[in-house]
Design an enzyme around this catalytic site. Structure first.
Site, PDB file in Angstrom:
ATOM      1  N   LEU A 150      45.661  50.312  33.607  1.00 58.78           N
ATOM      2  CA  LEU A 150      46.550  51.107  34.143  1.00 58.78           C
ATOM      3  C   LEU A 150      47.864  51.476  33.184  1.00 58.78           C
ATOM      4  CD1 LEU A 150      46.869  49.774  37.788  1.00 58.78           C
ATOM      5  CD2 LEU A 150      45.875  52.072  37.002  1.00 58.78           C
TER       6      LEU A 150
ATOM      7  N   TRP B  23      54.237  45.794  39.376  1.00 63.08           N
ATOM      8  CA  TRP B  23      53.130  46.501  39.564  1.00 63.08           C
ATOM      9  C   TRP B  23      53.312  47.723  40.636  1.00 63.08           C
ATOM     10  CZ3 TRP B  23      47.597  46.021  38.610  1.00 63.08           C
ATOM     11  CH2 TRP B  23      47.410  45.113  37.432  1.00 63.08           C
TER      12      TRP B  23
ATOM     13  N   PHE C  61      45.795  27.571  42.978  1.00 68.45           N
ATOM     14  CA  PHE C  61      45.490  27.922  41.450  1.00 68.45           C
ATOM     15  C   PHE C  61      44.144  28.600  41.239  1.00 68.45           C
ATOM     16  CE2 PHE C  61      44.163  26.591  37.074  1.00 68.45           C
ATOM     17  CZ  PHE C  61      45.323  27.293  36.318  1.00 68.45           C
TER      18      PHE C  61
ATOM     19  N   GLU D 131      52.668  27.742  39.003  1.00 68.73           N
ATOM     20  CA  GLU D 131      51.657  26.803  39.899  1.00 68.73           C
ATOM     21  C   GLU D 131      51.230  25.774  39.347  1.00 68.73           C
ATOM     22  OE1 GLU D 131      50.229  26.144  43.076  1.00 68.73           O
ATOM     23  OE2 GLU D 131      50.544  28.382  43.302  1.00 68.73           O
TER      24      GLU D 131
END
Length: 123
Positions: free
Chosen positions: A50, A114, A33, A71
């Site tokens: 971006l 991404w 984490f 998580e």
């Protein structure tokens, strides 16, 4: 829903406090984490920078949050499983593995999002 359940500002505040306790516990006890939070802190602003337009910004930056949530859920599953079944148990092990797989799938999702967006800008 029972009518005696108070859902006012006090309950909202208490839910917030409990959430902060959970985040603090995750940070304190879970190395994965901590690493994912550090990556979030670095990648979130990069994603906003971006992205061309609101949708790309939302995808790049927003794809990171589900990883942190998964998580936390994975850590919660592991904590309960370890408490209830300290000895090896096949079903308990499967539950832990599946929680880990959920985090992995969301990390793969981040890489896909991404990759597609960044590569589309490069070519």
């Amino acid at each position: 829903m029972p009518s005696n359940v108070n859902r006012g500002p006090r309950q909202i505040w208490l839910a917030f406090i409990w959430s902060m306790k959970g985040l603090r516990a995750g940070w304190r006890t879970e190395a994965s984490f901590r690493l994912e939070v550090i990556l979030f802190v670095i990648l979130f602003p990069i994603g906003l920078w971006l992205g061309h337009g609101a949708i790309e910004k939302a995808l790049l930056a927003g794809s990171l949050l589900p990883v942190l949530a998964a998580e936390m859920l994975n850590s919660a599953i592991e904590a309960v499983v370890d408490k209830l079944w300290p000895e090896h148990n096949e079903v308990a092990g499967r539950a832990k593995d599946m929680g880990s797989a959920a985090v992995f799938l969301l990390l793969a999702n981040v890489l896909v999002i991404w990759g597609v967006i960044v590569l589309s800008h490069a070519f």
